[in-house]
Design a protein around this motif. Structure first.
Motif, mmCIF file in Angstrom:
data_model
loop_
_atom_site.group_PDB
_atom_site.id
_atom_site.type_symbol
_atom_site.label_atom_id
_atom_site.label_comp_id
_atom_site.label_asym_id
_atom_site.label_seq_id
_atom_site.Cartn_x
_atom_site.Cartn_y
_atom_site.Cartn_z
ATOM 1 N N VAL B 221 0.876 -1.173 0.000
ATOM 2 C CA VAL B 221 0.000 0.000 0.000
ATOM 3 C C VAL B 221 0.911 1.220 0.000
ATOM 4 O O VAL B 221 1.348 1.670 1.047
ATOM 5 C CB VAL B 221 -0.906 0.016 1.242
ATOM 6 N N PRO B 222 1.214 1.743 -1.152
ATOM 7 C CA PRO B 222 2.270 2.762 -1.224
ATOM 8 C C PRO B 222 1.919 4.081 -0.551
ATOM 9 O O PRO B 222 2.794 4.745 -0.047
ATOM 10 C CB PRO B 222 2.491 2.959 -2.724
ATOM 11 N N GLU B 223 0.659 4.463 -0.583
ATOM 12 C CA GLU B 223 0.321 5.787 -0.059
ATOM 13 C C GLU B 223 0.209 5.744 1.456
ATOM 14 O O GLU B 223 -0.570 4.987 2.018
ATOM 15 C CB GLU B 223 -0.980 6.257 -0.694
ATOM 16 N N ASN B 224 0.983 6.577 2.132
ATOM 17 C CA ASN B 224 1.004 6.592 3.590
ATOM 18 C C ASN B 224 -0.380 6.714 4.201
ATOM 19 O O ASN B 224 -0.755 5.943 5.076
ATOM 20 C CB ASN B 224 1.850 7.761 4.088
ATOM 21 N N SER B 226 -3.237 6.076 3.073
ATOM 22 C CA SER B 226 -4.099 4.920 2.869
ATOM 23 C C SER B 226 -3.742 3.810 3.843
ATOM 24 O O SER B 226 -4.606 3.115 4.362
ATOM 25 C CB SER B 226 -3.963 4.407 1.442
ATOM 26 N N VAL B 228 -2.436 4.070 6.774
ATOM 27 C CA VAL B 228 -2.927 4.406 8.100
ATOM 28 C C VAL B 228 -4.439 4.202 8.175
ATOM 29 O O VAL B 228 -4.964 3.624 9.130
ATOM 30 C CB VAL B 228 -2.561 5.857 8.446
#
Ligand SMILES: Nc1ncnc2c1ncn2[C@@H]1O[C@H](COP(=O)(O)OP(=O)(O)OP(=O)(O)O)[C@@H](O)[C@H]1O
Ligand SMILES: Nc1ncnc2c1ncn2[C@@H]1O[C@H](COP(=O)(O)OP(=O)(O)OP(=O)(O)O)[C@@H](O)[C@H]1O
Ligand SMILES: [Mg+2]
Ligand SMILES: [Mg+2]
Lengths: 297, 508, 330, 307, 320
Positions: B221-224, B226, B228
């Protein structure tokens, strides 16, 4: 006697008409309620862009590590960012950067695209096919790769954003103008000019080009919105302006880590971008409405 | 067999937020681990990235294993001995261990694996370490002897490489990278490219019962944000890395726990010592004094992290604390003045396009501004950056002036030789500061050739002292490993080097 | 004489443009008797189409509105009934044919479907009955292969055929009044001859009343019983077709007739009406025709003449004839 | 018709050829060294040379291109430099996901776009029009990642209606497809509106009204279908955009689609994968446009089918 | 009599049309073997129904289109293969007036510029000199300098057509090709323009190629007439001869179809059956045989030649 009567009547009309070419636009423009207010907003933005450095209450680059990520307050109307810099000041100073980037890039794209579109549409044949196929390829070509290449060639910074966004704009303008050219080429007055013996250059620039101007202006204003977004998307991928520069897109993408903890760091630049793009789109739409004779009521 | 009863439900669905009811991951016997990048390969002998190897540790075991605190513990070998010159290692292997695909684990299997890695033709990443192996002998069914072609004390750390089932190697060949078969506590189930990788409990594991979760799914899940969000909603049970900025929100959240461990990751700015004005140690020291490390940790790392007080993380063996360049603008100015840069100078700092990196670079820029040094921040896309830094013919050609970067290593050899040995100037290696000190070179070399821990400690101490003094870096911080878990998850750890330790995973 | 099928009285219609109201029809009055063909002629923009649209109340999506007057159809004032009652009249009692056969049919709907739509709606026929009726209508207007045509699309037909379809569509519910707004203007002469022929035939067969709008005096002469001449949104002359051509009264009518080159009539110069139709926003104060009129008198500039009877069933709006009769026409 | 399609399909070949050539040389000109990235920071020179040889990247560009084309013609897309896996394997799942995302985005964008557009046109210059068009313009004025992050905050974290991403069920696709489709929805709404307004001015609409049809029937039966042609064209063009333009959405929602694969591969200079993805995108773009053309003509009775 | 200004000999023009879906190439024979001659000072009219190739012929004569076959002489110069540069010289002699008085004037140019444009293209006159000529010309067509600074949309149709005529006249051409110059105008205006055209012809010794579909107009203005049907000339000759003694059944039908503005006029109507065939699939043999009341067997197979039936140049292409 009668002739005089007719003539005087007409001259009266013409006096009025002369004065009215601007005021006619103005009357119509005033009726485009949303676009009218959006236009005001854009003027406001432009003023901010020009006088930003004077208007900004703080130095947009000055960190204050004791005041990081503060929510909006009396002292900082839009709060502070992760270095304690005043967000409002950054937005104000950033307006100049963001707007000039998008404006320049669209301008470059429009000029090149228009020339290509005019040639493509007017001459047709292999030139048309070449230009159109190239723009097909451009459409299919990933923006990102192009952006990386441009950054690699020009180094990081704003110029590459301008070039990248301009390059993305070219095919759209070329297509639009080509379409208009094809239509204008068929116009009887163009044929009339040919029958008079006018050269191609005269026909293109004197007769066809003016026909494409209004849709170009419309598209231009719409495209400015798009290009603000595109520039900020580049920032999102880390390819935009200098990180410290208060460019709106950079602010948005740098701030996204704080969406939870300090939402104002993202929401405020996001809102500003949204409003500006919206304003440009509304103005573009309004212009389209009054410039396109077809949508006249 | 997992000791978990299938009815011990509801704990992760319990949080009062209306969020987590239906998400599939909340089924009690399954763990979802969200990480920030894609896994590249599942061939443990050809792995270069921490994340892939982090996932592999659930399926593969080496002769030695790093525990959750990065201590070496016996893995497939129960004990080992080395000769004093560090050229011969003998392993006693664990008995009654079976590969996931059936065959038993034995000395022959070890030999096959070691031969595979030490053969240059196979072009495996592990060759880098296993090239020191001259031969591997099967002494008996459960004893192997490894002979090195030169003394290499750090070799023991390298025997942590996962052992692959020879049968599977035979069967899959290169495709073993997609079809991992090892001996670990978890068996491979599926790997959907780019989406997720799933493993299930190995009922025949030699340390049966330690791991209790039936299934683990790893998800990139690359986007921080997301990641969290997934932890909050219960879609993920463990997330790593947890961005520092998000810790605060999570700490308050119900049903969620934030874990911190010091990491092996050092954060620093590499300074090109060949280039003016950085060839003057006073300038480099001045820069170090000019940067407020506390503020750095507070602003850039949101308070999570420790000052870097040597050239590596305290979690690494033979760490020797050196103190710090205390923040002192006056002293910095003084040093600059002495070096003849009273009015400062202009330079540039490079870094990749991660938002963290950009943040860090801006911080440096702001700090150096105060002592009159104007820093131009250039963030470059990673591949371009590495091209600019490494693809050079000679140190003089290097355009880099300062580079904001981090380094992670599990052992002192890696931490020092790669970064400070003069043989490792780019393009040959990662000594991007072009640091050269004969004493340091010599000490590193001697340390690798001795298996005497005390001697190693002394030698590595010399290296650390010298390097720190000469300041080829701006010594910034040691990252903390931050990861989030649902509070009902137990026994899952992120090791200081970023491995995902699930050997004792349990959901309560 | 027979009764009036429709009576238009003092009709006033205006459009709004740029917040300015422009009166396009002013005080238009005429009537059509049962079985009669009334011609409506005049130059472009004089309000012929607006008159027909006013009768049908088809101003949706435009700024047009009827601001005064009365349209009595069989005794009921169409301007005071509800929109839904009006829908019951449109297409059933009064139907309409438009000028542009090329664009007046829905290009993506089959001919049959377009015909059957109003048949089903107004006559309440089943699909089968409606189809039969549609085919019989097509046969009536002289369409070859009607069985096949109904499943074809408009673009597959020529202009003449399409205009026949429009006629069939308009006639399919046996309207009492057919309004034909320049039905043949867009067609070639030879095709025009065919269409006029069909219309004449059908009109006679059904004993239907018709309002035929045209600017072609030749068509008027051939088709109409009575003629109303319009200029700048006003009726300027009304007469039987013979009277009109034999003895036009209004200078405008005279000019119009004189402007037309006639076959076989060797004139080296045509009479012509000088000048242009005035802009609706800049109408002269008095008679609207005064600036172009050859017989203009001082009074014409000052006051607009009322329409006056100049003979039996003859009316004219001109100061020249005010002595002959000052009785205001209703 | 068959001949037309065949002709168009044959016309694709040179374009694909040009695209492949362009991409190949372009991507190799962009600085960055996949070998260095593959070998890692600690790689020795020797190692790098070895890997370079193994991957065939030591050969002259022209030779590499020829090899690449040779493989391509035998249907072999090659192997990823980064993972060593066959590219077709890497595509399999990702492509499906991208298609799902695309279709869902397009689907709701179409439905909502048409509805909003129609309402706006029918009630033009009244408040529903105003509201509809404001929605539509907002849709194209929002930065995609901003919208995505906000949707996650509201609908996943706060309300818990939808997962934050992933590909587990149709629910996972809801938020990403909204984010991705917002722009297109707006465009379709605007196009529908203006196209419908144009159509409502057509003569045949007046004919319909003159028949005594209800306004709703006129709009539904006569106006809408005629307004659809430009809308279909736009929808088709946007389809191509969707396939390629989803990088940001895929990142925000951690969807392992083609877009992410592309940027990851670009970041890694994974030449074969980048080439394959772009080639696929171009092909799709062209094919979808061809399909739209065919559909457009097939739907439009004005195009004759005579033989 | 005076010499021939225009000689058209067997010109052909075919337009490819993209029938699109099937990809099969089709073509329209817009003009097929048309020949005629116009003497100086004379008005030659082409009549026929929509799509029969009148405008195409007009464009060929002005070389806005290049004929596929055949030759065209203007003032003894063969122009059908002439290159653009030399053509520009010829174009000084040949000007056009178009049907649509609005579309043929550039809406973004002032009338001064519109009318003066031929001067800009062909002369090196100064702006002031041009202005003078423009005002003279406006005066000639019944407008005046008050009008020069306005834009086309500020004029009525008739005035616009006058502007178009002024532009055509400004270079003092010999030939004016007028493509339906009055069709878009109301009758009252139409008569003004027809009168103007006649006056100008006398004043400037103009030669007209006049295109129209309206027989009454044609009768009024022409000296000679050519009747076209589906791209071919079916009958041509002096006006008197054609109107008094039409030979071709199509000409006859055309004449009888014209509505006469006289309710008492009684005459035999020839109502043709069916529609004009598509020029994409023209009928075999005589093009008119599908609608001809006198059609014979040979009409279906053999193309009738244009032959002279009366001295004085009355030609007809019919087997009858
Ligand atoms: N929808 C509209 N909006 C504004 N003005 C209109 C509209 N329709 C007609 N008009 C105006 O009403 C006047 C009368 O137009 P109308 O169409 O009735 O003329 P007409 O006699 O039918 O002309 P034509 O012979 O050209 O059809 C014109 O001035 C025209 O500009
Ligand atoms: N540029 C073109 N491309 C294809 N076909 C054309 C072109 N110009 C004319 N045509 C076709 O050639 C034929 C003759 O056209 P032309 O315009 O000469 O007819 P016309 O007699 O002037 O008709 P109208 O009275 O309608 O102006 C028509 O069938 C027309 O469709
Ligand atoms: Mg009308
Ligand atoms: Mg024509």
């Amino acid at each position: 006697m009668e002739a005089v009567k007719e003539v005087s009547q007409i001259s009266l009309v013409s006096e009025e008409k002369k004065r009215s070419r601007m005021s006619e636009f103005w009357t119509k423009w005033k009726k485009q309620k949303t676009a009218f207010w959006a236009g005001f907003f854009i003027i406001f933005l432009l003023l901010v862009a020009v006088f930003g450095p004077i208007l900004a209450p703080y130095d947009p680059y000055e960190p204050d590590y004791d005041a990081i990520l503060q929510t909006p307050s009396q002292a900082h109307w839009a709060g502070t960012d992760e270095y304690g810099r005043d967000i409002l000041s950054r937005i104000i100073v950033g307006a100049g950067i963001s707007l000039s980037v998008s404006f320049t890039s669209v301008l470059v794209g429009a000029v090149i695209g228009t020339i290509l579109g005019l040639c493509s549409g007017y001459y047709g044949g292999w030139l048309d096919r070449l230009i159109m196929r190239s723009s097909d390829v451009m459409f299919a070509f990933p923006d990102l790769l192009l952006a990386i290449a441009i950054v690699a060639i020009l180094g990081p910074g704003l110029t590459n954003v301008v070039v990248a966004v301009a390059v993305f704009s070219i095919p759209s303008f070329a297509r639009l103008i080509r379409g208009n050219t094809l239509a204008a080429k068929e116009a009887v007055f163009v044929e009339a000019a040919r029958s008079m013996g006018a050269r191609s250059s005269r026909i293109i620039f004197r007769h066809i080009f003016p026909e494409t101007v209004s849709s170009m202006i419309v598209f231009f204003s719409l495209r400015i919105g798009t290009s603000i977004l595109a520039a900020s998307s580049l920032s999102f991928l880390g390819l935009g302006a200098k990180p410290e520069s208060p460019d709106w897109g950079a602010m948005l993408s740098m701030g996204r880590d704080y969406l939870d903890t300090a939402p104002h760091v993202v929401m405020i630049p996001g809102l500003v971008i949204f409003l500006s793009v919206l304003a440009f789109n509304l103005v573009g739409d309004g212009l389209r409405d009054i410039m396109d004779p077809k949508t006249k009521n | 067999s997992s000791g978990n009863s299938p009815t011990s439900s509801g704990n992760s669905a319990a949080p009062s937020t209306s969020t987590a009811q239906e998400t599939p991951s909340t089924k009690k016997d399954e763990l979802v681990v969200a990480v920030n990048e894609n896994f590249i390969t599942m061939d443990p002998q050809n792995t270069g990235d921490a994340l892939s190897s982090g996932v592999q540790t659930s399926m593969y075991e080496g002769l030695m294993i790093y525990d959750k605190d990065l201590k070496l513990i016996p893995g497939l070998a129960t004990e080992y001995s080395a000769n004093p010159e560090a050229t011969e290692y003998t392993f006693k292997l664990r008995q009654n261990v079976k590969f996931h695909d059936g065959p038993p684990f034995n000395a022959e299997a070890v030999k096959i694996n070691f031969d595979r890695m030490s053969n240059q033709e196979n072009n495996l990443r592990a060759y880098r370490n296993y090239k020191y192996i001259k031969s591997t002998e099967v002494v008996d069914e459960y004893t192997v002897k490894v002979t090195l072609n030169q003394p290499f004390s750090a070799m023991i750390n390298k025997f942590t490489t996962g052992i692959i089932s020879p049968q599977a190697l035979e069967k899959y060949g290169k495709d073993i990278a997609k079809n991992p078969v090892g001996t670990g506590p978890y068996k491979f189930v599926e790997w959907v490219q780019g989406d997720h990788l799933t493993v299930e409990l190995n009922p025949d594991h030699w340390n049966k019962g330690a791991a209790k979760v039936a299934k683990i799914t790893y998800k990139p899940v690359p986007e921080n944000g997301s990641r969290v969000a997934m932890l909050k909603t219960g879609e993920a049970d463990v997330i790593y890395p947890l961005p520092e900025q998000q810790v605060e929100t999570l700490s308050g959240a119900e049903g969620v726990k934030v874990e911190r461990t010091p990491s092996t990751i050092t954060r620093y700015v590499s300074i090109n010592m060949v280039k003016k004005p950085f060839d003057d140690p006073r300038v480099r020291q001045a820069i170090n004094y000019a940067v407020d490390k506390d503020a750095f940790i507070k602003v850039v790392k949101a308070g999570y992290g420790a000052k870097l007080e040597s050239l590596m993380s305290p979690t690494i063996a033979h760490y020797a604390k050196q103190g710090e360049y205390e923040y002192n603008v006056e002293k910095a100015k003084q040093l600059l003045k002495e070096a003849g840069y009273e009015n400062g100078f202009s330079t540039e700092i490079w870094g990749n396009t991660n938002s963290d990196t950009m943040k860090g670079m801006q911080f440096i820029q702001q700090q150096l501004q105060k002592v009159g040094i104007t820093v131009d921040v250039k963030s470059m896309e990673e591949a371009t950056l590495s091209d600019e830094i490494y693809n050079i013919k000679s140190p003089e050609e290097a355009k880099m002036q300062m580079w904001y970067v981090s380094w992670s290593s599990a052992d002192p050899d890696n931490a020092m030789r790669s970064l400070f040995s003069s043989e490792n100037f780019p393009p040959a290696g990662a000594n991007t500061a072009f640091y050269k000190n004969d004493l340091v070179d010599k000490s590193i070399k001697e340390a690798t050739q001795s298996s005497d821990q005390a001697k190693q400690k002394e030698l590595y101490g010399i290296v650390q002292e010298n390097v720190f003094k000469e300041a080829p870096w701006i010594f910034l911080a040691v990252d903390e490993i931050l990861y989030g878990k649902r509070s009902n998850v137990d026994g899952v750890y992120i090791t200081p080097s970023g491995g995902i330790y699930v050997r004792e995973a349990e959901i309560k | 004489m027979s009764e009036n099928i429709i009576e238009v009285k003092h009709l006033q219609t205006q459009f709004t443009r740029d917040n300015k109201k422009t009166v396009v029809l002013d005080n238009v009055s005429f009537h059509i008797k049962k079985g009669e063909v009334l011609g409506l002629v005049g130059e472009s923009g004089c309000g012929k189409s607006v008159t027909s649209l006013s009768i049908m109340r088809l101003f949706k999506d435009t700024t047009g509105e009827i601001t005064n007057g009365e349209i009595k159809y069989k005794g009921t004032n169409l301007l005071s009934i509800s929109e839904s009652s009006m829908r019951g009249i449109r297409g059933k009692e009064i139907s309409m044919i438009f000028q542009e056969p090329m664009t007046s049919l829905n290009p993506v709907m089959k001919i049959g479907e377009q015909l059957m739509e109003s048949i089903r709606l107004h006559l309440g026929y089943s699909d089968k009955q409606a189809k039969e009726h549609a085919i019989s209508m097509l046969t009536k207007v002289g369409i070859p292969r009607p069985q096949e045509i109904i499943s074809e699309y408009p673009h597959q037909l020529s202009g003449g055929m399409r205009q026949r379809i429009m006629i069939a569509m308009a006639m399919s519910c046996r309207p009492n009044l057919l309004i034909a707004d320049e039905p043949t203007t867009a067609l070639d002469v030879t095709i025009q001859a065919q269409i006029l022929d069909v219309m004449k035939q059908l009109q006679a067969e059904e004993h239907m009343s018709m309002l035929l709008i045209t600017h072609d005096l030749g068509v008027v002469a051939e088709m109409c019983n009575r003629v109303v001449v319009m200029y700048a949104g006003r009726v300027v002359e009304e007469a039987s077709v013979y009277d009109l051509f034999d003895d036009p009264k209004h200078p405008y009518t005279k000019g119009l007739i004189g402007s037309v080159p006639k076959l076989g009539q060797k004139r080296s110069r045509l009479d012509s009406v000088p000048g242009n139709v005035p802009n609706p926003n800049q109408m002269p104060k008095g008679c609207k025709f005064a600036p172009r009129c050859k017989e203009v008198m001082p009074v014409c500039w000052e006051e607009e003449p009322t329409i006056t009877a100049t003979g039996s069933e003859r009316f004219c709006r001109c100061w020249l004839y005010r002595e002959e009769s000052r009785d205001a026409h209703v | 018709m068959f001949r037309y399609i065949v002709k168009r399909l044959i016309g694709i070949i040179p374009i694909i050829f040009i695209v492949s050539l362009l991409i190949f040389f372009f991507i190799h000109l962009v600085p960055g060294d996949p070998v260095r990235l593959a070998a890692g920071k600690e790689a020795t020179l020797e190692e790098i040379t070895r890997v370079r040889q193994e991957l065939g990247l030591d050969k002259p560009l022209a030779v590499q291109y020829l090899n690449y084309m040779k493989n391509l013609f035998t249907g072999n897309l090659g192997h990823s430099l980064k993972t060593g896996l066959p590219i077709s394997d890497m595509f399999e799942n990702r492509y499906e996901i991208s298609l799902k995302l695309t279709f869902m985005s397009l689907g709701w964008a179409l439905v909502l776009g048409l509805v909003i557009g129609t309402i706006s046109a029918v009630f033009r210059n009244k408040w529903p029009d105003f509201l509809g068009m404001l929605t539509a313009i907002s849709g194209i004025s929002l930065p995609g990642f901003w919208l995505g992050l906000i949707l996650i905050q509201v609908f996943s974290v706060q309300l818990g209606w939808f997962p934050t991403g992933g590909t587990d069920s149709w629910k996972s696709y809801v938020l990403p497809s909204i984010t991705l489709g917002a722009g297109i929805m707006s465009m379709l709404a605007r196009f529908t509106r203006s196209s419908l307004l144009e159509t409502l001015k057509e003569d045949f609409i007046r004919t319909g009204r003159a028949k005594g049809l209800k306004e709703s029937v006129v709009v539904r039966k006569h106006a809408l279908k005629n307004s659809m042609f430009p809308v279909v064209t736009i929808a088709g063009l946007q389809f191509g955009f969707l396939l390629g333009g989803s990088v940001v959405v895929e990142t925000v929602f951690s969807i392992p689609g083609m877009g992410r694969l592309l940027i990851d591969s670009i970041a890694f200079r994974d030449y074969p994968v980048v080439q394959a993805v772009i080639l696929l995108f171009s092909l799709e773009f062209i094919l979808v446009n061809l399909l739209v053309d065919i559909l457009y003509k097939a739907l439009n009775p004005k195009i004759r089918f005579d033989s | 009599m005076s010499k021939s200004l225009v000689v058209v000999d067997g010109i052909k023009k075919t337009f490819p049309i993209d029938s699109g879906f099937l990809g099969s190439k089709k073509s329209v024979k817009a003009v097929n073997l048309v020949s005629f001659e116009i003497k100086e000072g004379e008005t030659f009219s082409l009549v026929g129904e929509s799509g029969c190739g009148k405008s195409t012929t007009g464009r060929l004569v002005t070389r806005l289109l290049t004929p596929d076959e055949g030759k065209i002489w203007i003032n003894q110069e063969e122009i059908s293969k002439m290159n653009e540069n030399r053509l520009r010289e010829v174009r000084k002699q040949v000007q056009m007036v178009f049907q649509d008085p609005y579309a043929s004037l550039n809406p973004r140019m002032k009338i001064r510029e519109v009318v003066g444009e031929p001067l800009v293209i062909h002369t090196k006159l100064s702006a002031a000199e041009r202005e003078k000529i423009v005002e003279e010309m406006l005066d000639v067509v019944g407008l005046n300098s008050y009008h020069a600074d306005k834009f086309a949309h500020e004029f009525s149709g008739g005035q616009r057509q006058r502007i178009g005529i002024a532009r055509a006249l400004i270079l003092k051409p010999k030939l004016i090709v007028a493509d339906e110059p009055v069709s878009a105008l109301d009758v009252s205006i139409q008569s003004q323009i027809l009168n103007l055209l006649k006056d100008l012809q006398e004043e400037f010794q103009l030669t007209y190629l006049f295109i129209s579909h309206d027989l009454s107009v044609v009768e009024h203005i022409s000296d000679k007439i050519g009747v076209m049907y589906l791209g071919s000339l079916v009958e041509s000759g002096p006006k008197e001869s054609i109107f008094a003694n039409p030979q071709h059944p199509y000409t006859k039908a055309l004449l009888s179809s014209v509505p006469i503005p006289d309710p008492r006029a009684k005459r035999e109507r020839i109502i043709l059956q069916g529609d004009v065939p598509s020029p994409v699939n023209p009928p075999s043999g005589c093009l008119f045989h599908t609608r001809c009341p006198y059609s014979m067997d040979m009409c279906k197979s053999t193309v009738p030649r244009l032959r002279e039936i009366e001295v004085g140049g009355h030609f007809v292409a019919c087997h009858l």
